[in-house]
Enzyme design. Structure first.
Site: not given
Ligand code: SMG
Ligand code: MG
Length: 369
Positions: A135, A161, A163, A188, A213, A238, A262, A290
């Site tokens: 990510s 992925k 952001k 995402d 996402e 999510d 999650k 994650g």
């Molecule tokens: O590699 O654990 C990872 C990050 C994955 O992008 C990720 N998580 O919304 O899916 C999500 C985000 C939340 C992270 S909040 C710290």
């Molecule tokens: Mg997410």
């Protein structure tokens, strides 16, 4: 089974690089680690809430409060022989899923060790490895984003992925897609868009994404259903899915075509597996999300991700993607086929390094009956 004692560790591990989402940025992984001792065994869990209420309303401090004042007293007062008994014990606590899940993880570790099973076996998973991706947070420029993506592809990650947020979405996704026509790619939004952005989000349909996402608000599966009807690309929920009931509602409303699981968000592995089972029956793919976990939470995620309905690569990267050093030894590494190996030793199957936990601990407290 009587729990002898429970220790909370509030830890703060610096990330190798800041992680920026659409609505907040994190420089460190702050979380609570939960250590539980019973019958001569030591077990670990991780509460995935961070320092800020950006991803959800929970934080390390709310986790501490809920665990210390409600969950730990009821666990120490009870005799628990399995996870369903724990779930009954915490039923009076509304919400606070990440607090519940952290202690539940430690109990899964404990009971699996007691039974001589790996967590994977205890959960009913199979296979020696799970497919993973990486990510990528929002980067200062498109050029930097392309560099960061290149770097991860060079390390062997086979799914990326991105952001995204308003103004940092279509052009960025287009640039990555142009540079990597065959890459498994997804984006995402972390709850930042609104239904009025539907036409704009539909521009993402051109890029052959695996999924988009959580574009809309965390508590809005109604507009997600309208948006899904207007998009070719699958929406994956999510933040919106906090229980198996929510998953069912979302599927009935056609608010998504994929669900991200999650365990922390949904109150634990037990509920995560229920969502998996529901989706598996319905033919809806799930994948493991994650929360930039330490090796403790990662071990738990990897075990659950070995269930058969996890048909898309997870946000489960190698320890070295996040940290200078992990709290477990050996750390998780990326296999050349963009997978991570599933631990096979009893329980979580990882060795926690107490000296590393101590190095990053801001506060700790021990509770016993
Ligand atoms: O590699 O654990 C990872 C990050 C994955 O992008 C990720 N998580 O919304 O899916 C999500 C985000 C939340 C992270 S909040 C710290
Ligand atoms: Mg997410």
């Amino acid at each position: 089974m009587k729990i002898d004692d429970i220790t909370l560790f509030h830890v703060k591990l610096p990330y190798l690089a800041p992680f920026q989402t659409s609505r907040w940025v994190e420089n460190d992984h702050e979380c609570l680690l939960v250590r539980l001792r019973a019958a001569g065994l030591t077990a670990w869990g991780e509460c995935v809430a961070g320092a800020q209420p950006g991803y959800s309303y929970e934080t390390t401090k709310t986790n501490w409060h809920i665990l210390e004042d409600f969950i730990i007293p009821s666990v120490l007062a009870a005799s628990l022989d399995d996870v369903p008994a724990y779930r009954d014990a915490v039923e009076p606590v509304m919400g606070h899923n990440m607090a519940k899940a952290g202690l539940e993880m430690a109990l899964w570790d404990l009971f699996a060790q007691r039974d001589g099973l790996s967590l994977q076996q205890a959960l009913g998973g199979a296979g020696d490895r799970v497919r993973v991706g990486v990510s990528v947070g929002i980067q200062p420029t498109v050029d930097r984003l392309l560099e960061v993506v290149e770097g991860y592809l060079g390390q062997g990650y086979g799914r990326v992925k991105l952001k995204i947020k308003p103004g940092r979405d279509v052009a960025e996704t287009a640039a990555v897609r142009r540079a990597h026509p065959d890459l498994l790619l997804q984006v995402d939004g972390n709850s930042v868009y609104r239904i009025g952005d539907a036409a704009h989000l539909a521009e993402l349909d051109d890029f052959g994404l695996l999924l988009i996402e959580q574009p809309l608000a965390h508590d809005d599966i109604v507009d997600h259903a309208k948006l899904q009807a207007a998009l070719k690309t699958a929406i994956c929920l999510d933040e919106s899915i906090t229980s198996a009931e929510h998953a069912r509602w979302a599927l009935e409303l056609k608010a998504c075509r994929v669900i991200n699981i999650k365990p922390g968000r949904v109150s634990g592995l037990h509920e995560g597996r229920r969502i998996h089972d529901l989706c598996y029956q319905a033919g809806i793919p799930v994948w493991m999300g994650g929360m930039l976990e330490t090796g403790i939470g990662r071990a738990s995620n990897v075990a659950l991700a070995s269930l058969p309905g996890f048909r898309l690569p997870g946000d489960i990267s190698a320890s070295a993607r996040y940290y200078h050093e992990d709290v477990i030894d050996p750390p998780f590494v990326l296999n050349p086929d963009s997978t991570v190996s599933v631990p096979t030793a009893p329980g979580l199957g990882v060795k926690v390094r107490p000296e590393v936990v101590a190095r990053y601990t801001l506060a700790q407290k021990n509770y016993s009956a």
